[in-house]
Scaffold this active site. Structure first.
Site: not given
Ligand code: BGC
Length: 752
Positions: A280
């Site tokens: 993530d």
């Molecule tokens: C979230 C993800 C997301 C990623 C990219 C993160 O903060 O937890 O679900 O895909 O950001 O935007």
């Protein structure tokens, strides 16, 4: 009795990748050949994803692209920029490896479908698949070839803001819909124009964040992890999901991003997954903040060896992986496997053949079909929670005037919900606009916003609202939460209607006119303080672009509501976690064993309670159970039966019931099958959803609904973490909610 030797062990195999076996062989050859040509720096480059939304990404990233040190970008949606970045990667780098272009396309791109939790309320895999396919085609016009969806974290805590993005509390429902979403994004052919790679997230357990506080620690025993939280991921893997995203959260002391058990043992060894895992956002470096590692180098070590193939938006991999390999701490095999996983995805997507995007080769954005699907999805996702005296649908012929009140009646952006980076609110048709259009000249519509937003504490406009209600034949209140109140990092501790909305309801109610609440929200809310002050409640979630026309059709009875709750609605926040598929405990409550706090016998308080598992102030039942949802017609269930009373392991049983539409309208009903395994190697839930089907019934029509259950469908992870189906007694119910009482029994016997 549970006897381990008599169980059927179900072999776990990932056997249904969309890629044809011959293609797989060809792709493996190409991956191997390319890998053999790559330098260590180029390999690490493939493992790095960078944010391309800041400044001028062409200037900012060109040199790194030429050097082959970027495998993927995210958050760039200008097609010319994306094409140019691809061109530099393909034509100006030594090996010409195209880029994965990632973006959160969660529930639509420009045309926005209901939030995923709303889509889950449709219990309709077809509409979920169609919605994802439309999102993929629209997103693909900008060069996006990879979405960070579906989010398939089981969510049993409505305080958690990300429940909005989830498919609800149930492993079976979430698994079926997870597979449908993957199929929608990826299509039959991943390399086709308009198909994009999906990403099941967040692996795993993120939804169990303590007290629903986003990013908080999760404590999930392995048995529960396997029986509850992992099934949707397994379903996504079986549906061929190209990638998974590691969760931000700490799982039993080891943050998911550094969790070898999850990513090596479960995902690779047990599931034989050959897609890739992305971290993530900056979650590799956050391993240090969690307190698992001392510095970025150790974070890179922990994440790479645990099985994170690509680092999103961080520089721990580019900064440290090469040195870790050179000094012998990380085996080159770890790197080669990760890079192979990523390259495999690029080959499957056909990016080597066709890295560029021509938007004109794809259907127009927000075309008629897309809007129609968005409306249908919204229609099927709205749940009629209550309908006293059949106040709904509004009878157009008998109604001269209607008061439309509330901060969410005409809020084009808010109805789209969370995660709509690219959603176009100018396409939104609001409930107010749609009600006006449908009411035409027959019904006078009086609109009073009454509150600036859902959180407002100012009641100055309440008098105006009450006057409008007094002058009208009925009132519809559009209440709930704006999109900002749910989603990532938007958790709430109190999930009742925010601001002075409950007061507005009471003031309006005092006029004695029928009051209908339409609630737009990103989560289940505690509605205890308004439920007795309104006649009907339509729970619309954040319904997306076409939410308005869907709601208007439901209010006026053009369509009958058919959504069913994908998550339990608690009476009070203190009941959370509350979910239907709970364990029985040794002291299960029943109506005669509970007492309310106000009824405790003052003279013999110790005798007052029945010593069972309940709350003195909330009892043990929810306000609205999982699977609940009313209709404008009457559905009656009867005559449940089983094809056999005994089956052997490896066989199937058919459970059927008769469903009659005894009302006066055609409508759809979601028929649900629940099963209870009465005793097991580990304790089993009191009910588990095992099947569901949306059926259409004309007035007076009776149908027999059958569900075939194979003994593999009853498998669960036992105390040794083996997937097994045990011989023994089972109860099965069919009905319109998890509270159905229409029950039958069958028995599984040992085949020996
Ligand atoms: C979230 C993800 C997301 C990623 C990219 C993160 O903060 O937890 O679900 O895909 O950001 O935007």
């Amino acid at each position: 009795m549970a006897v381990l030797c008599g169980v059927l062990l179900v072999i776990i195999m990932n056997d249904s990748f969309a890629t044809h076996p011959e293609d797989s062989v060809r792709i493996e050859k190409r991956v191997g050949a390319l890998l053999a040509e790559m330098t260590l720096a180029e390999k690490v480059g493939q493992m790095s994803q960078v944010n391309a939304s800041d400044g001028n990404p062409i200037e900012g990233l060109a040199d790194r692209l030429r050097a082959g040190s970027i495998g993927s970008i995210l958050n760039q949606v200008d097609v010319e920029t994306v094409n140019e970045l691809q061109r530099i990667a393909v034509e100006e780098s030594r090996l010409g490896i195209p880029l994965l272009v990632g973006r959160d396309v969660i529930h639509g791109f420009k045309t926005v479908m209901p939030i995923p939790l709303g889509q889950a309320a449709s219990w309709n895999p077809d509409i979920v698949r169609d919605g994802a396919a439309i999102a993929a085609r629209e997103a693909a016009t900008t060069g996006i070839n990879w979405t960070f969806a579906p989010m398939i974290d089981i969510a049993r805590d409505a305080r958690w803001g990300r429940i909005a993005e989830s498919l609800g509390e149930d492993p079976h429902l979430a698994s079926v819909l997870a597979a449908a979403m993957v199929e929608g994004y990826q299509g039959d052919d991943l390399s086709a124009n308009g198909s994009i790679a999906a990403c099941g997230k967040h692996f795993a357990g993120y939804g169990a964040a303590e007290s629903g506080r986003d990013y908080a620690t999760t404590n999930i025993p392995e048995n529960e992890l396997r029986n509850v939280y992992l099934p949707p991921f397994k379903a996504a893997v079986d549906a061929g999901v190209v990638s998974l995203m590691a969760s931000f959260s700490d799982l039993d002391g080891i943050p998911a991003t550094g969790n070898e058990f999850l990513m090596r043992q479960v995902l690779r060894d047990e599931w034989q997954y050959d897609g890739f895992v992305v971290s993530d956002w900056d979650s590799v470096r956050q391993l240090q903040i969690h307190g698992l590692t001392e510095n970025d180098r150790e974070s890179a070590f922990a994440a790479a060896t645990a099985g994170v193939d690509m680092e999103m938006a961080g520089d721990a991999y580019v900064g440290h992986l090469a040195a870790l390999v050179e000094n012998g701490r990380v085996d080159i095999q770890v790197i080669d496997t990760a890079v192979a996983n990523i390259l495999r995805a690029k080959f499957r997507l056909g990016l080597f053949e066709n890295p560029y995007t021509d938007p004109s080769s794809l259907p127009p954005i927000a075309n008629e079909g897309a809007l129609k699907t968005a409306k249908r999805a919204a229609l099927q996702s709205v749940v009629l929670l209550q309908n006293e005296q059949d106040v709904l649908p509004l009878a157009k012929g008998e109604l001269n005037s209607l008061a439309v009140i509330g901060p969410l009646a005409d809020a084009p952006y808010e109805q789209l919900g969370t995660w709509i980076f690219d959603g176009d609110s100018s396409l939104s048709v609001t409930p107010l606009a749609a009600i006006r259009a449908l009411a035409g000249d027959d019904v006078e519509v009086r609109y009073v916003r009454a509150m600036e937003n859902s959180r407002s504490r100012a009641s100055d406009a309440f008098d105006e609202a009450v006057d409008a209600v007094a002058e009208s034949d009925a009132s519809v209140l559009f209440l709930g939460e704006e999109s900002i109140l749910s989603g990532e990092a938007h958790s709430r501790a109190d999930i009742s209607l925010p601001g002075d909305q409950a007061e507005l309801v009471r003031r309006v109610r005092a006029r004695g006119k029928p009051v209908i609440a339409v609630i737009l929200a990103g989560r289940p809310l505690t509605l205890t303080n308004i439920v007795d002050h309104v006649d009907a409640i339509l729970f619309a979630w954040h319904p997306g672009t076409m939410g308005g026309p869907a709601i208007a059709d439901l209010l006026f009875g053009v369509e009958s509501p058919s959504g069913k709750l994908p998550a339990t609605f608690p009476r009070m926040v203190g009941q959370i976690p509350i979910y239907y598929n709970q364990k029985n405990t040794g002291k299960p409550p029943s109506p005669d064993t509970i007492v309310h706090i106000d009824d405790i016998d003052a003279h013999a308080p110790q005798l007052s309670t029945g010593m069972t598992a309940f709350h003195l102030d909330a009892g043990y039942t929810p306000l609205f159970p999982f699977g609940h949802g009313l209709s404008y017609t009457e559905f009656g269930y009867r005559e449940i039966s089983t094809s056999q009373s005994e089956i052997e392991l490896g066989e199937s049983v058919t459970i059927s019931a008769e469903l009659t539409n005894s009302g006066e309208r055609a409508a759809e009903e979601v028929v649900q099958l629940y099963v209870r395994d009465l005793f097991g190697n580990v304790t089993r839930p009191v009910k588990e959803l095992k099947g569901f089907r949306r059926v259409h019934l004309e007035p007076g029509q009776t149908v027999t609904v059958d569900f075939e259950l194979h003994t593999d469908d009853l498998a669960f992870f036992g105390r040794n973490m083996q997937l097994m189906t045990e011989p023994g007694e089972f109860h099965a119910w069919i009905g319109g909610s998890s509270e159905t009482r229409l029950r039958t029994e069958f028995r599984i016997i040992d085949s020996d």
